[in-house]
Enzyme design. Sequence first.
Site: not given
Length: 339
Positions: A164, A239, A335
Amino acid sequence: MNITEHADLRPFNTFGLPARARRLAVVAEAAQLPQLCALPFFDRANVLWLGGGSNIVLRGDHSGTVVRIANRGIREVRRSGSHVWLEAQAGENWHGFVRHTLAQGLSGLENLSLIPGTVGASPVQNIGAYGVEAKDLIDTVRCYDLDHGRFADLPAADCRFAYRDSLFKREGRGRYVITSVVFKLSRRFVPQTGYGDLAAVLAASCSGRPATAADVSEAVCRIRQSKLPDPALLGNAGSFFKNPAVSAAEAAALAAAHPALPRYPQPDGTVKLAAGWLIDQCGLKGRRIGGAAVHDRQALVLVNTGQATAADVAELAALVRDTVAARFGVRLESEPEWV
């Protein structure tokens, strides 16, 4: 180029949080970027570059310019042997692009089906799902380099991809504006089904016949739709927390205390844990603060129940992080990007 003064940003962030921009510029062609940067009001230090708005949390109004990258188009760059290189413009809808590749008989992106957002955001976040990450398929990222006022092609090796993470979130932040991405795809399908319940769902739907890339895509879509809320119906940024990585010793100690703990050994020797499981074990599903809530079917997702504010989301995210840290000694990271 379409420029709007005092623009409402609620339609441009999937969390649906209230915010306004002093100015909103919609860029329909990459060639418009040099023109935009030359305009008197353009302040590089106070600009927000926006794609689909699916990975941001807007804290409030933006006093400068918000630039929405909306260029569209997909073309074949070349092919060699069983591989085909496709270039997708940054403003292309990600899932639409995945469906296009499948219709062309190409595989590689099927595990990344139904991820919200645009193609241009895929390298920034190095999006991933079900054992596949964007970096596995990205060949080149084309950008407008604000430092030098020219377009540049960055090979994947120069993009510093990580979980990520990428160059575009770190050293290249504020310098590179992604305008298109070239993906190296295959005409030979090799299924990647070792993550989560994908293999079981796929086996049930195929009834013994060999699975295709389209089958995998459909299975991924079914799983995601069963767990994740549609942003068009219930505001969210997907998410909300990254799956944390801990040392092998920490993972072993946690597993001894919690035998059902899902864990995924990584090539670097660390072990990735399932953030959603950790949150669920803390009994936080359905927990609400103001208009923000932990989704009642997927603890990894925070949602806007209708009237959430940025303060609601921030307070709820802090509660989740602190509760998980207190019980498991693991610190979760957000995130989406807080803007």
